[in-house]
Design a protein around this motif. Structure first.
Motif, PDB file in Angstrom:
ATOM      1  N   ALA A   1       4.634  -0.651 -12.724  1.00 39.09           N
ATOM      2  CA  ALA A   1       4.874  -1.842 -12.520  1.00 39.09           C
ATOM      3  C   ALA A   1       5.557  -2.394 -11.131  1.00 39.09           C
ATOM      4  N   GLU A   2       6.122  -1.587 -10.381  1.00 37.05           N
ATOM      5  CA  GLU A   2       6.869  -1.720  -9.327  1.00 37.05           C
ATOM      6  C   GLU A   2       5.681  -1.677  -8.100  1.00 37.05           C
ATOM      7  N   GLN A   3       4.617  -0.863  -8.328  1.00 38.15           N
ATOM      8  CA  GLN A   3       3.727  -0.892  -7.282  1.00 38.15           C
ATOM      9  C   GLN A   3       2.813  -1.778  -7.370  1.00 38.15           C
ATOM     10  N   GLN A   4       2.526  -2.270  -8.685  1.00 31.28           N
ATOM     11  CA  GLN A   4       1.639  -3.301  -8.941  1.00 31.28           C
ATOM     12  C   GLN A   4       2.365  -4.802  -8.330  1.00 31.28           C
ATOM     13  N   ARG A   5       3.683  -4.910  -8.263  1.00 31.05           N
ATOM     14  CA  ARG A   5       4.238  -6.026  -7.869  1.00 31.05           C
ATOM     15  C   ARG A   5       4.094  -6.092  -6.490  1.00 31.05           C
ATOM     16  N   GLY A   6       4.401  -4.895  -5.818  1.00 35.94           N
ATOM     17  CA  GLY A   6       4.246  -4.732  -4.268  1.00 35.94           C
ATOM     18  C   GLY A   6       2.803  -5.066  -3.533  1.00 35.94           C
ATOM     19  N   GLN A   7       2.028  -4.501  -4.615  1.00 34.67           N
ATOM     20  CA  GLN A   7       0.528  -4.960  -4.036  1.00 34.67           C
ATOM     21  C   GLN A   7       0.422  -6.443  -4.349  1.00 34.67           C
ATOM     22  N   GLN A   8       0.845  -7.077  -5.333  1.00 30.84           N
ATOM     23  CA  GLN A   8       0.822  -8.285  -5.349  1.00 30.84           C
ATOM     24  C   GLN A   8       1.463  -9.141  -4.270  1.00 30.84           C
ATOM     25  N   GLN A   9       2.546  -8.930  -4.039  1.00 30.63           N
ATOM     26  CA  GLN A   9       3.421  -9.427  -2.840  1.00 30.63           C
ATOM     27  C   GLN A   9       2.691  -9.160  -1.575  1.00 30.63           C
TER      28      GLN A   9
ATOM     29  N   LEU B   1       1.324 -12.036   0.981  1.00 31.68           N
ATOM     30  CA  LEU B   1       1.943 -12.258   2.159  1.00 31.68           C
ATOM     31  C   LEU B   1       0.528 -12.231   3.169  1.00 31.68           C
ATOM     32  N   GLN B   2      -0.488 -11.443   2.835  1.00 33.55           N
ATOM     33  CA  GLN B   2      -1.682 -11.432   3.597  1.00 33.55           C
ATOM     34  C   GLN B   2      -2.492 -12.889   3.331  1.00 33.55           C
ATOM     35  N   GLN B   3      -2.403 -13.515   2.243  1.00 35.01           N
ATOM     36  CA  GLN B   3      -3.052 -14.963   1.956  1.00 35.01           C
ATOM     37  C   GLN B   3      -2.072 -15.857   2.768  1.00 35.01           C
ATOM     38  N   LEU B   4      -0.820 -15.838   2.752  1.00 37.38           N
ATOM     39  CA  LEU B   4       0.062 -16.625   3.661  1.00 37.38           C
ATOM     40  C   LEU B   4      -0.249 -16.638   5.184  1.00 37.38           C
TER      41      LEU B   4
END
Length: 192
Positions: free
Chosen positions: A56-64, A68-71
């Motif tokens: 879950a932490e890895q997935q959250r990091g990937q989403q963040q 960030l890339q989108q921003l």
């Protein structure tokens, strides 16, 4: 290498790759008689709730990271838009500096009255318009009367109308280098 040594090297490489892959994957029963391979990333050594939290932490990091890339992409697009807007403003400002629309002045109407070719003789008219643009860039402080007289002189010189090539002036700034604004007999002034 001999064949037995190559076989041993290949076997060791296969074991190493398999160990690396299995450290990042988890095989579990799927509940209907088969098996499911899960990619656990760096959470392969963990089991149960700890592995779930790690994933879950890895997935959250990937989403963040994706957010960030989108921003960053949106910021780059906005920066490009602002840069384009700034450049457009600079171009408009540069093109408007020193640009006076003489076509609405009484001097233009008076000049056109003594230059009937303007608007009727296409080559002379087009030449005079192009020369007027050049003249505005080269001598932006030229007064209206001097501006039109300069155009008349240039047209006469190019098309050979035989007219005098003196330029009317208000001040020495209206004259070419080496000339000065001098009074004419009968009124007015011209560059000599």
């Amino acid at each position: 290498m001999t064949k037995p040594h190559m076989r041993i090297a290949l076997l060791l490489a296969l074991v190493f790759v398999t160990a690396t892959v299995s450290a990042q994957q988890n095989i579990r029963p799927n509940g209907i008689g088969g098996w499911v391979v899960e990619d656990t990333g760096g959470c392969g050594g963990l089991y149960g709730a700890a592995q779930g939290i790690c994933i879950a932490e890895q997935q959250r990091g990937q989403q963040q990271q994706a957010q960030l890339q989108q921003l960053m992409q949106l910021q780059q697009i906005e920066n490009q838009r602002l840069q384009n807007e700034t450049l457009r403003g600079q171009i408009e400002q540069q093109s408007s500096i020193g640009q006076v629309d003489y076509s609405t002045t009484p001097e233009f109407r008076s000049w056109q009255a003594v230059n009937p070719w303007f608007g009727n003789d296409r080559p002379k008219t087009e030449f005079s318009i192009l020369y007027a643009k050049q003249l505005r860039q080269e001598r932006p402080n030229l007064g209206a009367r001097a501006f039109f007289e300069e155009i008349s002189a240039k047209v006469a010189a190019v098309f050979g109308d035989g007219r005098a090539t003196t330029t009317a002036c208000d001040t020495n700034a209206d004259c070419r280098t080496g000339q000065s604004c001098r009074s004419k007999k009968g009124g007015g002034a011209e560059c000599r």
